[in-house]
Write a protein that holds these residues in place. Structure first.
Motif, mmCIF file in Angstrom:
data_model
loop_
_atom_site.group_PDB
_atom_site.id
_atom_site.type_symbol
_atom_site.label_atom_id
_atom_site.label_comp_id
_atom_site.label_asym_id
_atom_site.label_seq_id
_atom_site.Cartn_x
_atom_site.Cartn_y
_atom_site.Cartn_z
ATOM 1 N N ASN A 154 22.633 -47.639 -6.345
ATOM 2 C CA ASN A 154 23.860 -48.013 -5.647
ATOM 3 C C ASN A 154 24.888 -48.677 -6.553
ATOM 4 O O ASN A 154 25.990 -48.960 -6.112
ATOM 5 C CB ASN A 154 23.533 -48.966 -4.489
ATOM 6 C CG ASN A 154 22.760 -48.270 -3.386
ATOM 7 O OD1 ASN A 154 22.915 -47.064 -3.195
ATOM 8 N ND2 ASN A 154 21.928 -49.014 -2.675
ATOM 9 N N CYS A 155 24.538 -48.955 -7.756
ATOM 10 C CA CYS A 155 25.447 -49.629 -8.685
ATOM 11 C C CYS A 155 26.313 -48.598 -9.398
ATOM 12 O O CYS A 155 25.810 -47.581 -9.892
ATOM 13 C CB CYS A 155 24.637 -50.428 -9.706
ATOM 14 S SG CYS A 155 25.664 -51.507 -10.736
ATOM 15 N N PRO A 156 27.649 -48.833 -9.490
ATOM 16 C CA PRO A 156 28.516 -47.890 -10.205
ATOM 17 C C PRO A 156 28.079 -47.744 -11.656
ATOM 18 O O PRO A 156 27.588 -48.691 -12.270
ATOM 19 C CB PRO A 156 29.896 -48.533 -10.109
ATOM 20 C CG PRO A 156 29.808 -49.475 -8.967
ATOM 21 C CD PRO A 156 28.402 -49.967 -8.937
ATOM 22 N N SER A 157 28.265 -46.564 -12.181
ATOM 23 C CA SER A 157 27.937 -46.345 -13.587
ATOM 24 C C SER A 157 28.810 -47.235 -14.467
ATOM 25 O O SER A 157 29.955 -47.533 -14.138
ATOM 26 C CB SER A 157 28.163 -44.878 -13.953
ATOM 27 O OG SER A 157 29.506 -44.505 -13.710
ATOM 28 N N SER A 158 28.272 -47.663 -15.582
ATOM 29 C CA SER A 158 28.942 -48.545 -16.544
ATOM 30 C C SER A 158 29.086 -49.976 -16.036
ATOM 31 O O SER A 158 29.705 -50.805 -16.706
ATOM 32 C CB SER A 158 30.327 -48.005 -16.930
ATOM 33 O OG SER A 158 30.230 -46.706 -17.463
ATOM 34 N N GLY A 161 34.898 -55.048 -19.411
ATOM 35 C CA GLY A 161 35.005 -54.394 -20.712
ATOM 36 C C GLY A 161 34.405 -53.007 -20.796
ATOM 37 O O GLY A 161 33.834 -52.643 -21.828
ATOM 38 N N GLN A 162 34.568 -52.202 -19.777
ATOM 39 C CA GLN A 162 34.001 -50.847 -19.778
ATOM 40 C C GLN A 162 35.062 -49.765 -19.961
ATOM 41 O O GLN A 162 34.808 -48.595 -19.720
ATOM 42 C CB GLN A 162 33.252 -50.610 -18.459
ATOM 43 C CG GLN A 162 32.055 -51.528 -18.249
ATOM 44 C CD GLN A 162 31.041 -51.402 -19.360
ATOM 45 O OE1 GLN A 162 30.667 -50.295 -19.757
ATOM 46 N NE2 GLN A 162 30.588 -52.547 -19.887
ATOM 47 N N GLN A 163 36.286 -50.167 -20.346
ATOM 48 C CA GLN A 163 37.388 -49.229 -20.581
ATOM 49 C C GLN A 163 37.673 -48.355 -19.353
ATOM 50 O O GLN A 163 38.001 -47.174 -19.470
ATOM 51 C CB GLN A 163 37.106 -48.361 -21.812
ATOM 52 C CG GLN A 163 36.953 -49.154 -23.100
ATOM 53 C CD GLN A 163 36.763 -48.289 -24.326
ATOM 54 O OE1 GLN A 163 36.604 -47.071 -24.237
ATOM 55 N NE2 GLN A 163 36.777 -48.915 -25.489
ATOM 56 N N LEU A 164 37.550 -48.959 -18.186
ATOM 57 C CA LEU A 164 37.829 -48.243 -16.945
ATOM 58 C C LEU A 164 39.324 -48.051 -16.755
ATOM 59 O O LEU A 164 40.126 -48.926 -17.096
ATOM 60 C CB LEU A 164 37.264 -49.021 -15.751
ATOM 61 C CG LEU A 164 35.749 -49.252 -15.733
ATOM 62 C CD1 LEU A 164 35.374 -50.148 -14.559
ATOM 63 C CD2 LEU A 164 35.004 -47.925 -15.655
ATOM 64 N N ALA A 172 31.636 -45.821 -5.696
ATOM 65 C CA ALA A 172 30.307 -46.194 -5.209
ATOM 66 C C ALA A 172 30.002 -47.678 -5.351
ATOM 67 O O ALA A 172 28.863 -48.069 -5.622
ATOM 68 C CB ALA A 172 29.235 -45.377 -5.918
ATOM 69 N N ILE A 173 31.008 -48.522 -5.177
ATOM 70 C CA ILE A 173 30.750 -49.960 -5.152
ATOM 71 C C ILE A 173 30.070 -50.289 -3.824
ATOM 72 O O ILE A 173 30.548 -49.888 -2.760
ATOM 73 C CB ILE A 173 32.058 -50.759 -5.288
ATOM 74 C CG1 ILE A 173 32.742 -50.462 -6.625
ATOM 75 C CG2 ILE A 173 31.798 -52.261 -5.159
ATOM 76 C CD1 ILE A 173 34.081 -51.131 -6.785
ATOM 77 N N PRO A 174 28.937 -50.987 -3.836
ATOM 78 C CA PRO A 174 28.257 -51.337 -2.585
ATOM 79 C C PRO A 174 29.197 -52.032 -1.610
ATOM 80 O O PRO A 174 29.971 -52.919 -1.996
ATOM 81 C CB PRO A 174 27.141 -52.272 -3.047
ATOM 82 C CG PRO A 174 26.875 -51.862 -4.461
ATOM 83 C CD PRO A 174 28.205 -51.470 -5.028
ATOM 84 N N LEU A 215 33.422 -59.111 -7.311
ATOM 85 C CA LEU A 215 33.735 -57.922 -8.109
ATOM 86 C C LEU A 215 34.516 -58.342 -9.350
ATOM 87 O O LEU A 215 35.593 -58.947 -9.250
ATOM 88 C CB LEU A 215 34.552 -56.924 -7.291
ATOM 89 C CG LEU A 215 35.007 -55.646 -8.002
ATOM 90 C CD1 LEU A 215 33.811 -54.851 -8.531
ATOM 91 C CD2 LEU A 215 35.853 -54.784 -7.073
ATOM 92 N N ILE A 216 33.967 -58.011 -10.510
ATOM 93 C CA ILE A 216 34.595 -58.388 -11.777
ATOM 94 C C ILE A 216 35.016 -57.113 -12.509
ATOM 95 O O ILE A 216 34.175 -56.304 -12.908
ATOM 96 C CB ILE A 216 33.625 -59.209 -12.648
ATOM 97 C CG1 ILE A 216 33.155 -60.448 -11.873
ATOM 98 C CG2 ILE A 216 34.298 -59.636 -13.950
ATOM 99 C CD1 ILE A 216 32.082 -61.248 -12.587
ATOM 100 N N LEU A 217 36.332 -56.951 -12.665
ATOM 101 C CA LEU A 217 36.895 -55.772 -13.330
ATOM 102 C C LEU A 217 37.648 -56.170 -14.593
ATOM 103 O O LEU A 217 38.500 -55.420 -15.075
ATOM 104 C CB LEU A 217 37.851 -55.041 -12.378
ATOM 105 C CG LEU A 217 37.260 -54.570 -11.040
ATOM 106 C CD1 LEU A 217 38.371 -54.058 -10.131
ATOM 107 C CD2 LEU A 217 36.218 -53.482 -11.273
#
Length: 290
Positions: free
Chosen positions: A26-30, A42-45, A51-53, A59-61
């Motif tokens: 259920n966890c988003p990739s990366s 820091g995942q360069q999104l 698919a965020i639960p 939520l940390i972006l």
């Protein structure tokens, strides 16, 4: 399974492993996920991860390249209370973005590209306590009623932005405000800003880094600490007349002069008419006597 119906240690480990696997699915990739928290730092999104639960609370972006937050997708996270979007590319169009996350208590939008804050930007965040919009160099305007609905706001940080003016009522009418960051902004300390500076000296709000809350313009007050210039501004604003003030005074003087002249002229005419009728009446009486 034991005769008592309790799972054996191996079975228990298997069930725990299945639960952890379910969390990972259920966890988003990366991103990394813990209980009610999703961390995508820091995942360069470039966009909000999928698919965020739905039961996510935190939520940390931070430190990505996100330039847009879709209001619809964000509204699915109805239980969200903590949102960290610092160091992204979020721009000026954030109106109604947070309409579906009314439970949000903490919001960090620092180090982005915000240009303005309107009433529609945060009006739905009725529970907001901490708002960080510092380090947005293109942020040049915060509307007077921008925080009208954010009555629980306690911590507001607008340091290192492009703000030159902030209406006093914008912050004065926040009953729970205790922390207000204002340093390193190009404040324009004119007579219109005097009311705000006076409020600063009289309020119980804490201003961190107070030595760097200085005037940028006008030139005569450049780099002077904002509360210190209150006396100077009082003197300037109460004694100095601007061009429009002289024009107004001239118009008032002309009107008074014109009104006085007209009054004197009318009074003179009345006197002449009165004298004429008086002398004519005397002549008629003399003629009747003779």
């Amino acid at each position: 399974m034991s005769p008592s119906g309790r799972p054996q240690p191996l079975s228990l480990m298997f069930l725990l492993g299945m639960g952890m696997a379910s969390e990972r699915i259920n966890c988003p990739s990366s991103c990394t996920c813990q209980y009610l928290e999703v961390n995508c730092t820091g995942q360069q999104l470039h966009e909000l991860p999928a698919a965020i639960p739905l039961d996510t609370r935190q939520l940390i972006l931070a430190v990505n390249n996100i330039s847009y937050l879709p209001a619809v997708e964000l509204s699915f996270l109805a239980d969200l209370v903590y949102l960290d979007c610092r160091k992204n590319l979020l721009g000026d169009d954030l109106d109604f973005t947070f309409i579906g996350v009314a439970k949000l208590v903490y919001l960090d939008l620092s180090f982005n590209n915000l240009t303005q804050v309107t009433f529609s930007t945060f009006s739905n965040l009725l529970s907001l306590v901490v708002l960080k919009i510092s380090n947005n160099p293109n942020l040049v305007a915060i509307e007077k009623d921008a925080f009208t609905n954010n009555t629980w706001l306690r911590h507001l940080d607008v340091r290192r932005t492009g703000l030159t003016f902030l209406d006093t009522s914008t912050v004065r009418d926040l009953p729970n405000l205790r922390f207000l960051g204002l340093s390193d902004n190009p404040w324009h300390c004119n007579c219109s800003f005097l009311d705000f500076i006076t409020w600063m000296t009289e309020s119980n709000v804490h201003f961190p880094d107070a030595d760097n809350i200085t005037c940028y313009t006008p030139e005569g007050l450049h780099a002077q600490k904002m509360p210190v210039v209150e006396t100077q501004l009082h003197f300037i604003c109460l004694t100095q007349l601007y061009k429009q003030d002289y024009i107004f005074l001239c118009l008032i003087g002309f009107c008074i002069f014109f009104a006085g002249t007209m009054a004197a002229w009318l009074a003179g005419i009345c006197v002449v008419i009165y004298e004429f009728h008086t002398s004519k009446g005397k002549e008629e009486e003399e003629e009747e006597d003779t």
